[in-house]
Design a protein around this motif. Structure first.
Motif, mmCIF file in Angstrom:
data_model
loop_
_atom_site.group_PDB
_atom_site.id
_atom_site.type_symbol
_atom_site.label_atom_id
_atom_site.label_comp_id
_atom_site.label_asym_id
_atom_site.label_seq_id
_atom_site.Cartn_x
_atom_site.Cartn_y
_atom_site.Cartn_z
ATOM 1 N N ARG B 3 0.828 -1.194 0.000
ATOM 2 C CA ARG B 3 0.000 0.000 0.000
ATOM 3 C C ARG B 3 0.862 1.243 0.000
ATOM 4 N NH1 ARG B 3 -5.637 0.102 2.846
ATOM 5 N NH2 ARG B 3 -6.264 -1.950 2.167
ATOM 6 N N VAL B 4 0.478 2.181 -0.784
ATOM 7 C CA VAL B 4 1.308 3.367 -0.906
ATOM 8 C C VAL B 4 0.600 4.531 -0.243
ATOM 9 C CG1 VAL B 4 2.442 4.908 -2.495
ATOM 10 C CG2 VAL B 4 2.136 2.515 -3.090
ATOM 11 N N LYS B 5 1.337 5.242 0.528
ATOM 12 C CA LYS B 5 0.733 6.435 1.113
ATOM 13 C C LYS B 5 0.824 7.554 0.090
ATOM 14 C CE LYS B 5 1.712 8.970 4.757
ATOM 15 N NZ LYS B 5 2.796 9.196 5.676
ATOM 16 N N ARG B 6 -0.348 8.076 -0.258
ATOM 17 C CA ARG B 6 -0.334 9.152 -1.232
ATOM 18 C C ARG B 6 0.008 10.458 -0.547
ATOM 19 N NH1 ARG B 6 -4.435 8.482 -6.041
ATOM 20 N NH2 ARG B 6 -3.785 6.402 -6.597
ATOM 21 N N PRO B 7 0.522 11.386 -1.304
ATOM 22 C CA PRO B 7 0.742 12.705 -0.715
ATOM 23 C C PRO B 7 -0.611 13.192 -0.253
ATOM 24 C CG PRO B 7 0.837 12.793 -3.096
ATOM 25 C CD PRO B 7 0.807 11.355 -2.718
ATOM 26 N N GLY B 8 -0.727 13.653 0.936
ATOM 27 C CA GLY B 8 -2.071 14.015 1.356
ATOM 28 C C GLY B 8 -2.082 14.796 2.626
ATOM 29 N N ARG B 9 -3.049 14.463 3.416
ATOM 30 C CA ARG B 9 -3.386 15.247 4.573
ATOM 31 C C ARG B 9 -2.184 15.598 5.433
ATOM 32 N NH1 ARG B 9 -8.011 13.002 8.368
ATOM 33 N NH2 ARG B 9 -7.793 11.401 6.799
ATOM 34 N N SER B 10 -1.337 14.613 5.630
ATOM 35 C CA SER B 10 -0.256 14.822 6.571
ATOM 36 C C SER B 10 0.597 16.031 6.209
ATOM 37 C CB SER B 10 0.625 13.571 6.616
ATOM 38 O OG SER B 10 0.989 13.231 5.287
ATOM 39 N N ARG B 11 0.772 16.262 4.894
ATOM 40 C CA ARG B 11 1.682 17.316 4.493
ATOM 41 C C ARG B 11 0.982 18.630 4.181
ATOM 42 N NH1 ARG B 11 5.988 17.093 1.105
ATOM 43 N NH2 ARG B 11 4.503 17.773 -0.435
ATOM 44 N N ARG B 12 -0.363 18.619 4.267
ATOM 45 C CA ARG B 12 -1.083 19.807 3.811
ATOM 46 C C ARG B 12 -1.009 20.910 4.857
ATOM 47 N NH1 ARG B 12 -6.350 17.772 2.689
ATOM 48 N NH2 ARG B 12 -5.405 16.614 0.993
ATOM 49 N N PRO B 14 -2.217 24.317 6.842
ATOM 50 C CA PRO B 14 -3.561 24.766 7.242
ATOM 51 C C PRO B 14 -4.203 25.646 6.174
ATOM 52 C CG PRO B 14 -1.995 25.083 9.021
ATOM 53 C CD PRO B 14 -1.203 24.625 7.836
ATOM 54 N N VAL B 15 -3.414 26.497 5.522
ATOM 55 C CA VAL B 15 -3.982 27.378 4.504
ATOM 56 C C VAL B 15 -4.532 26.560 3.346
ATOM 57 C CG1 VAL B 15 -3.505 29.252 2.894
ATOM 58 C CG2 VAL B 15 -2.368 29.200 5.127
ATOM 59 N N MET B 16 -3.728 25.608 2.899
ATOM 60 C CA MET B 16 -4.174 24.758 1.800
ATOM 61 C C MET B 16 -5.433 23.999 2.193
ATOM 62 S SD MET B 16 -2.668 24.973 -0.954
ATOM 63 C CE MET B 16 -3.152 23.463 -1.793
ATOM 64 N N SER B 17 -5.432 23.516 3.405
ATOM 65 C CA SER B 17 -6.557 22.761 3.901
ATOM 66 C C SER B 17 -7.815 23.630 3.890
ATOM 67 C CB SER B 17 -6.240 22.304 5.318
ATOM 68 O OG SER B 17 -6.994 21.178 5.632
ATOM 69 N N PHE B 18 -7.654 24.863 4.333
ATOM 70 C CA PHE B 18 -8.776 25.799 4.376
ATOM 71 C C PHE B 18 -9.292 26.042 2.961
ATOM 72 C CE2 PHE B 18 -10.326 30.148 4.080
ATOM 73 C CZ PHE B 18 -11.339 30.111 5.027
ATOM 74 N N LEU B 19 -8.353 26.266 2.036
ATOM 75 C CA LEU B 19 -8.747 26.533 0.650
ATOM 76 C C LEU B 19 -9.471 25.331 0.054
ATOM 77 C CD1 LEU B 19 -5.784 28.452 -1.002
ATOM 78 C CD2 LEU B 19 -8.116 29.242 -0.562
ATOM 79 N N LEU B 20 -8.922 24.164 0.311
ATOM 80 C CA LEU B 20 -9.497 22.943 -0.250
ATOM 81 C C LEU B 20 -10.923 22.756 0.247
ATOM 82 C CD1 LEU B 20 -8.892 20.334 -1.866
ATOM 83 C CD2 LEU B 20 -8.194 19.306 0.294
ATOM 84 N N HIS B 21 -11.071 22.809 1.581
ATOM 85 C CA HIS B 21 -12.413 22.605 2.115
ATOM 86 C C HIS B 21 -13.338 23.752 1.740
ATOM 87 C CE1 HIS B 21 -12.091 18.916 4.474
ATOM 88 N NE2 HIS B 21 -10.810 19.230 4.631
ATOM 89 N N PRO C 142 -6.879 12.059 -0.062
ATOM 90 C CA PRO C 142 -7.478 11.641 1.199
ATOM 91 C C PRO C 142 -7.731 12.874 2.051
ATOM 92 C CG PRO C 142 -5.244 10.754 0.889
ATOM 93 C CD PRO C 142 -5.463 11.752 -0.164
ATOM 94 N N MET C 143 -8.910 12.973 2.601
ATOM 95 C CA MET C 143 -9.202 14.089 3.491
ATOM 96 C C MET C 143 -10.441 13.756 4.281
ATOM 97 S SD MET C 143 -11.093 16.794 1.111
ATOM 98 C CE MET C 143 -11.043 16.412 -0.596
ATOM 99 N N ARG C 144 -10.703 14.601 5.257
ATOM 100 C CA ARG C 144 -11.909 14.406 6.041
ATOM 101 C C ARG C 144 -13.137 14.680 5.177
ATOM 102 N NH1 ARG C 144 -10.053 17.985 10.335
ATOM 103 N NH2 ARG C 144 -8.041 16.996 10.199
ATOM 104 N N LEU C 145 -14.211 13.988 5.450
ATOM 105 C CA LEU C 145 -15.518 14.240 4.822
ATOM 106 C C LEU C 145 -15.530 13.979 3.322
ATOM 107 C CD1 LEU C 145 -16.543 17.591 6.566
ATOM 108 C CD2 LEU C 145 -17.196 15.270 7.194
ATOM 109 N N ARG C 146 -14.545 13.243 2.813
ATOM 110 C CA ARG C 146 -14.487 13.053 1.374
ATOM 111 C C ARG C 146 -15.756 12.393 0.835
ATOM 112 N NH1 ARG C 146 -9.774 9.902 -1.840
ATOM 113 N NH2 ARG C 146 -10.607 8.102 -0.749
ATOM 114 N N GLY C 147 -16.207 11.356 1.540
ATOM 115 C CA GLY C 147 -17.418 10.654 1.083
ATOM 116 C C GLY C 147 -18.610 11.590 1.012
#
Lengths: 433, 284, 338
Positions: B3-12, B14-21, C142-147
């Motif tokens: 299983r491969v860990k994709r680039p994702g949450r861990s490296r995001r 807060p600003v990117m996270s805010f923009l994404l959501h 992968p992220m929260r609330l994706r589904g």
């Protein structure tokens, strides 16, 4: 042939018995003759009803139940089909000779078209037309094609001026306007004194016909085989309509969903007058904001310089020619029952529909119905439409013209010339310009 | 394969996270806006839906739902739609998967024209095809039956699904097929046991597509179906809005009831929208 | 070895060319399973689509309509007799007349409709693809609330299209709609959306974009699963930025899927009937009509004109064929073959 003849004899006595029973409410002993036993008639018939499933459908189903009290073995498969799709659906099925209904409630303009395509039984010589003279002439005329009769009128209608009595009174107007000029004054008075709009014109071909008829115009002259849509009279009629809007007397119409907008505004007392037909009476009546039938005024459409008149509309019962011959007796019995004076009176009482039989107007439920009485005057002034197979195609170009003139400010005469050219190219190539 | 860990949450950040959501929330709002209107309208009486006052709630009632569920043939329409959609989905996926696989793997004569032919079937407008198709269905005795609808929907769904699956099969290494062949699998077994399980995401997409095609289609249904007890949901719904005097309150209530199951189907289908490749086809 | 229906496909001549028996046989032995796999689909399509389609092409060279299609018109009388009259104007072969009439504008508004159709198709597909790709990229992480996001964003697809069309029509209603209410609230004059062809077309495009994005999103999301995550991992180790990864891994990896959805999306949008028909109704005065809706109104109102309808059908087909040939050529230059 002999079978059919006997069937008709059976029917004749059956319907006679029936009408006696229905009129006086006497006991059923009237049906004595053993030969006349309607129970011996056994068939299954499909009926496509195109009436409003919500307001009108239940009354028709009630009528079917009554029919079955007399004819217990004629099963009617009632199927409501939306008016907007019934025409295409019927033609597709009739052409494939599979799946069309035995009986169809057809709009007046459809009958000549279907008849010309061979999709309908000619009813001449049957029990259905034995008392032909009892039918009102104009509605019956829509069933004639090439010398034969292909349907029986179910209901007739025409456009009328529907108005909000309360708003007109508030504006100090005691009687509804009789001419378009009066309508303009009344409209302005309503606007000034009540804050509501005066009148809402639906920018669609059918709804502009009263303006054109008012000046003496028409679409085509079927006798002379001539396209007369671009006459000076029609242009003058359109100018009257356009002036109502340009002067601000009439509300500015929307290009899309204007019919729905018109009805919503009218029901909410935001506009005092509209041009519409009896099919909307129930809808207006049931709107909680309007104030019921007491507040609804109905008058003939205002007159132009020549006359006052709206287009004749309505619906007919027709029998699909693909129906097997052995079902004819049952189908005739059913249509006969549905179009009898008593049934028409029943529908009139329940739904405010306008009977197509003269005798029906003598019956109490019709005589005492204020809406019917109001529309009777309207109908007497109604103008017959050209009953030719191509009639269904007249309204597409006309609707476009209505939008162009009333919303996009195109010159009426120029817009009508375009319509005339389209009629010549696409609708009635055999007619002169 | 691990299983491969994709680039994702861990490296995001807060600003990117805010923009994404933020973006996703905005998009979701736009997506559900008109549906919310449908939902709110379904709770109003008819006169309050088209009205000069815009309100969220007015004379709130559940009467529309009870009418739709008890006063009409709605439950029957629902059943019909489920049947039609399920068969369209099952048959559609089967045929498009076999076709897509054949086109992806075998260089048989007629392969390229076939793909073009699929496209051509989508080019001629349905509105013009309806009358001749009706005549054919009438000759086959299929008018007013569900097979008529299933067959008609297959003509819409299969060409797309075959294209879609072909593209996906192309991306599955042929070395897998060869390995299977060495193990003694014939072409059908290779397809069924090796390739199809790997193609789960694409199958999920096409499954959902075929399902919805059958679920929401109106044009064919209105031509082929004639009695109330055979209506599909979408066509049944259309009965509520005739040209004059439309019953918006019932339309909207019914539309809500129609949308829910479709949403549910997707919720389960989307779980399969994960790569089947990296996890060796075992991932849920 | 259970699965396939495979009653061995009849040895029909392969669509290549008739060859000597031995070659045919070799070909058959080598390819029968491939043909067996595609045969059912081919039969259904041949009967339901190709027969009407070829008939349509033939009809477009005649003047056949509902009134002149039969040699004699029979009138059945209710009393049992039947009179058949020869049809005075039976249909006939008219060569290219229909095409001339349509292309010269004698009938209908072919060029105007085509123009609107092209704009409509281009804008819709571009928005579908752009927005769908953006959302799919986001939802693939992968992220929260994706589904939840996935379900919410896909809902527009789950509502029957004609219901959504009505919903948007309500929103754009000139007097009672939300759009004008919002504009008024921020101090802008309400717009008569359907009184101008461009604003009218705008409402239809908004509706269709809203309807179509979920499909693109889901299809691309499915496509993204084909991209081996090792590629991303390696790129990350090399220090590639998110944008670089998107450009150099995601986009190329999506090519087979995006090629399919753009191609078919274009074809579908070109022929997308219900949205224009229901949302704008062609208003104002037919100016927002696209080819299919225009053709439908021209040929199916009143006495149906099958030859005219077929003429439009063939013209639409030709435009789309030309498009796909060019599209294919453009793709082939980049090394894609199909």
């Amino acid at each position: 042939m002999r079978r059919t003849a006997r069937g008709i004899a059976v029917l004749a006595s059956a319907t006679l018995a029936l009408s006696v029973a229905a009129c006086g409410g006497e006991d059923k002993a009237a049906e004595e003759q053993p030969k006349a036993d309607p129970a011996s008639l056994t068939a299954e018939l499909t009926w496509w009803d195109t009436s409003d499933p919500q307001n009108e459908g239940p009354a028709f189903q009630e009528l079917i139940a009554k029919f079955n009290q007399t004819y217990p073995n004629v099963k009617i498969n009632y199927q409501s089909v939306p008016f907007g799709e019934a025409q295409n659906k019927f033609k597709t099925a009739a052409q494939a000779k599979t799946g069309a209904p035995d009986i169809l409630r057809a709009e007046v303009a459809w009958v000549p078209e279907f008849a010309s395509l061979g999709y309908l039984y000619a009813l001449d010589g049957s029990e259905l037309l034995s008392d032909e003279s009892d039918f009102l002439e104009t509605p019956l005329a829509s069933n004639k094609y090439d010398g034969k009769t292909y349907g029986v009128p179910q209901v007739t209608d025409s456009l009328a001026l529907m108005y909000n009595k309360e708003l007109l009174t508030k504006a100090g107007v005691s009687a509804p306007p009789k001419t378009w000029a009066e309508l303009k004054t009344v409209s302005q008075a309503v606007k000034e004194k009540t804050g509501a709009e005066g009148v809402y014109l639906n920018p669609a071909g059918y709804f502009l016909l009263p303006f054109m008829y008012g000046e003496g115009g028409d679409l085509v002259d079927t006798g002379a085989k001539k396209i007369v849509i671009n006459s000076e009279q029609n242009a003058a009629g359109l100018k009257v309509a356009k002036d109502l809007i340009d002067s601000g007397a009439a509300a500015k119409p929307s290009a899309n969903d204007s019919y729905g907008t018109m009805m919503t505004l009218f029901k909410e007392k935001k506009v005092a007058m509209i041009i519409n037909g009896p099919w909307e009476v129930n809808n207006v009546k049931s709107a909680p904001t309007f104030g019921g039938l007491e507040n609804l005024g109905i008058a003939p459409v205002p007159a132009g310089s020549a006359r006052a008149g709206g287009p004749v509309g309505g619906h007919n019962y027709t029998i699909w020619s693909g129906m097997p011959q052995e079902k004819v007796d049952a189908a005739v019995a059913f249509v006969k029952y549905m179009s009898s004076a008593e049934s028409q009176a029943f529908l009139s009482e329940k739904l405010g529909l306008l009977p197509t039989r003269k005798s029906a107007y003598q019956l109490d439920p019709v005589k005492n119905n204020a809406v019917v009485a109001a529309f009777q005057a309207v109908n007497e002034a109604a103008v017959g439409r050209p009953w030719i197979p191509e009639a269904g195609q007249f309204f597409g170009p006309l609707d476009q013209m209505a939008t162009e003139v009333l919303i996009q400010n195109k010159d009426p005469k120029a817009a009508l010339d375009t319509v005339a050219r389209k009629y010549k190219a696409e609708v009635v190539p055999g007619y002169g310009l | 394969m691990s299983r491969v860990k994709r680039p994702g949450r861990s490296r995001r950040s807060p600003v990117m996270s805010f923009l994404l959501h933020g973006t996703l929330i905005l998009a979701s709002l736009i997506a559900i806006g008109p549906i919310a209107w449908v939902l709110l309208s379904s709770l109003k009486p008819g006169y309050a839906i088209q009205s000069s006052e815009l309100t969220l709630f007015r004379d709130t009632t559940l009467a529309n739902y009870s009418y739709v569920l008890t006063g009409t043939n709605f439950p029957r329409w629902f059943l019909n739609s489920v049947i039609v959609a399920a068969f369209t989905m099952a048959i559609g996926i089967f045929f498009s998967a076999t076709t897509g696989y054949a086109v992806s793997r075998f260089n048989f004569p007629g392969r390229r024209p076939l793909m073009m032919v699929f496209l051509v079937t989508q080019m001629f407008p349905v509105a013009i095809l309806i009358v001749p198709i009706y005549t054919i269905m009438a000759r086959l005795g299929l008018i007013n039956t569900m097979p008529a609808l299933i067959i008609a929907y297959l003509t819409i769904a299969v060409p797309f699904c075959a294209w879609m699956l072909k593209g996906y099969f192309d991306s599955i290494p042929t070395s897998l097929d060869e390995a299977a062949a060495l193990d003694g699998c014939g072409p059908f077994a290779t397809f069924w046991k090796v390739v199809l399980p790997l193609a789960k995401p694409a199958v999920a997409v096409t499954a959902f597509y075929t399902f919805l095609t059958a679920w929401g289609e109106v044009a064919y249904a209105s031509a082929f179906i004639q009695t109330d007890n055979r209506f599909t949901l979408a066509y049944g719904l259309q009965q509520f809005v005739p040209q004059f005097n439309p019953q918006w309150e019932y339309l909207t209530a019914a539309a809500v009831l129609v949308t829910l199951p479709a949403g549910l189907v997707f919720f389960f289908a989307q779980k399969h929208l994960v790569s089947g490749l990296t996890a060796g086809g075992t991932k849920g | 070895m259970t699965t396939v229906t495979a009653d061995p496909a009849p040895p029909s001549t392969p669509p290549g060319r008739s060859a000597r028996p031995s070659r045919l046989r070799r070909s058959w032995e080598k390819h029968w399973y491939a043909w067996a796999m595609v045969l059912p689909v081919v039969i259904v399509l041949a009967v339901l689509i190709f027969y009407p389609l070829f008939r349509g092409i033939w009809l477009s060279f005649t003047n056949l309509n509902e009134a002149n299609q039969v040699a004699e018109i029979c009138t059945k009388s209710i009393t049992g007799s039947e009179v058949c009259k020869e049809n005075p104007n039976k249909w006939e072969f008219v060569g290219l007349d229909n095409y001339l009439r349509v292309l010269t504008g004698e009938v209908g508004e072919f060029w105007q409709w085509t123009g609107v159709t092209l704009i409509w198709t281009f804008v819709c597909v571009a928005c579908h693809f752009g927005l769908g790709l953006g959302l799919a990229t986001m939802l693939n992480r992968p992220m929260r609330l994706r589904g939840l996001y996935r379900v919410l964003l896909v809902l527009p697809w789950a509502v029957p299209a004609f219901v959504s069309a009505f919903a948007w029509k309500f929103i754009f209603n000139e007097r009672f709609g939300l759009a004008n209410a919002v504009l008024s609230a921020v101090g802008i004059d309400p717009v008569s959306w359907f009184a101008d062809r461009w604003t009218s077309l705008f409402t239809a495009i908004v509706t269709n974009v809203w309807l179509g994005v979920p499909f693109m999103m889901v299809a691309l999301l499915g496509g993204m699963q084909t991209i081996p995550s090792e590629l991303y991992e390696a790129a990350e180790i090399d220090g590639a930025s998110a944008w670089q990864r998107f450009r150099n891994i995601t986009l190329p990896g999506l090519r087979p899927v995006s090629m399919t959805v753009i191609l078919l999306g274009t074809i579908w949008t070109f022929n997308m009937f219900p949205i224009i028909f229901l949302v704008t109704e062609g208003q104002p005065a037919g100016q927002s009509e696209i080819l299919v809706t225009g053709a439908f109104r021209a040929a199916f109102e009143g006495i149906r004109n099958y030859s005219l309808a077929s003429t439009y059908g063939v013209l639409i087909l030709s435009i789309l064929l030309v498009f796909s040939v060019f599209y294919r050529r453009a793709l082939r230059k980049q090394g894609e073959v199909w």
